[in-house]
Scaffold this motif. Structure first.
Motif, short mmCIF file in Angstrom:
data_model
loop_
_atom_site.label_atom_id
_atom_site.label_comp_id
_atom_site.label_asym_id
_atom_site.label_seq_id
_atom_site.Cartn_x
_atom_site.Cartn_y
_atom_site.Cartn_z
N GLU A 190 -2.01 -2.71 -10.36
CA GLU A 190 -3.21 -2.14 -10.97
C GLU A 190 -2.98 -0.70 -11.41
O GLU A 190 -3.55 -0.26 -12.43
CB GLU A 190 -4.37 -2.22 -9.98
N ALA B 95 -5.99 -6.60 1.70
CA ALA B 95 -5.92 -5.62 0.62
C ALA B 95 -4.64 -4.82 0.73
O ALA B 95 -4.21 -4.46 1.81
CB ALA B 95 -7.14 -4.70 0.67
N PRO C 185 -4.58 4.85 -1.40
CA PRO C 185 -5.82 5.59 -1.14
C PRO C 185 -6.80 5.55 -2.30
O PRO C 185 -8.01 5.61 -2.09
CB PRO C 185 -5.32 7.03 -0.89
N GLY C 186 -6.28 5.42 -3.53
CA GLY C 186 -7.15 5.38 -4.69
C GLY C 186 -7.80 4.03 -4.93
O GLY C 186 -8.59 3.89 -5.87
N GLY C 187 -7.47 3.05 -4.12
CA GLY C 187 -8.09 1.73 -4.24
C GLY C 187 -7.38 0.77 -5.17
O GLY C 187 -7.87 -0.34 -5.39
N LEU C 188 -6.23 1.15 -5.71
CA LEU C 188 -5.49 0.29 -6.62
C LEU C 188 -4.16 -0.09 -6.01
O LEU C 188 -3.51 0.73 -5.35
CB LEU C 188 -5.25 0.98 -7.96
N ASN C 189 -3.72 -1.33 -6.25
CA ASN C 189 -2.39 -1.73 -5.80
C ASN C 189 -1.36 -1.32 -6.87
O ASN C 189 -1.74 -0.82 -7.94
CB ASN C 189 -2.36 -3.24 -5.50
N GLU D 70 0.90 6.97 -6.51
CA GLU D 70 -0.23 7.90 -6.63
C GLU D 70 0.22 9.34 -6.44
O GLU D 70 -0.25 10.25 -7.14
CB GLU D 70 -1.31 7.55 -5.61
N SER E 135 -3.82 -1.92 -1.35
CA SER E 135 -4.00 -0.82 -2.28
C SER E 135 -3.70 0.51 -1.60
O SER E 135 -3.67 0.61 -0.37
CB SER E 135 -5.43 -0.80 -2.82
N ALA F 106 0.83 -1.21 0.00
CA ALA F 106 0.00 0.00 0.00
C ALA F 106 0.87 1.25 0.00
O ALA F 106 0.52 2.26 -0.63
CB ALA F 106 -0.93 -0.01 1.21
#
Length: 216
Positions: free
Chosen positions: A150, A139, A143-147, A82, A141, A75
């Motif tokens: 991804e 999980a 903050p944007g929800g992607l690892n 990010e 990932s 993460a």
């Protein structure tokens, strides 16, 4: 010189806050300082200031703690990517934005490897027996929800949408790009490029990313 904060003495009971979080934070700091091999449950309990038996209510074994620490490390890689991606202006020509986005996720990945080497090693270590025991894990990932993987895939998809990368060449492109960037990252932390000035490594990284984009 060791600049790590002093370790609190062990206590017979935990009296302030979330013990699971404290143990995980201790495990993350151990990984930051020494990579996955340094994540030891007994040491995490010592740093959290509790007796070892207290930890087993939250983590049944070292692997349980390592699974959570590894997810946190992944993460953290995603967050670094990010942050780099957020510096790309979104109002330019689509092709330029897409190219800059691919460069940003790669640059964030490589910079994280140099600046947070212990966490990077923890996120991507590859000991078969341990990886099998860890399983998928929680999980991982940002903050944007992607690892991290991804985020790379999304950047490549934007390249296709912008007409920069032919759709016929998109399948498998993530593995080629990742291999190149990860390889340079390892050379900078464990190989012959270790110790080069940061500015020189940044320049090499940009040239590699330009080469990757042109070669996809």
């Amino acid at each position: 010189m060791n600049s790590s904060p002093p370790v609190p003495p062990p206590r017979s009971s935990y009296r302030h806050g979330d013990l699971r979080r404290a143990l995980l934070d201790a495990g993350i700091e151990l990984a930051r300082q020494g990579g996955p091999e340094a994540v030891v449950l007994r040491e995490a309990t010592r740093r959290a200031g509790v007796v070892p038996n207290a930890a087993y209510r939250h983590f049944a074994s070292r692997l349980d703690l390592l699974r959570e620490v590894r997810a946190a490390a992944l993460a953290a890689v995603a967050l670094a990517m990010e942050k780099e991606l957020a510096t790309v202006p979104a109002d330019g020509p689509a092709a330029e934005v897409a190219r800059a986005g691919l460069c940003a996720v790669g640059a964030g990945y490589m910079r994280f490897a140099r600046e947070e080497t212990g966490l990077f090693r923890t996120a991507f270590f590859a000991e078969p027996e341990i990886l099998e025991a860890l399983g998928a894990g929680p999980a991982a990932s940002g903050p944007g929800g992607l690892n991290p993987f991804e985020l790379l895939c999304a950047a490549l998809d934007r390249m296709v949408a912008a007409g920069v990368l032919p759709a016929a060449r998109r399948p498998g492109a993530e593995f080629l790009a990742w291999s190149a960037v990860h390889g340079l990252a390892l050379l900078t932390i464990d190989g012959p490029l270790r110790g080069l000035p940061a500015a020189q490594l940044d320049a090499l990284g940009l040239r590699l990313l330009d080469m990757v984009e042109k070669g996809l």
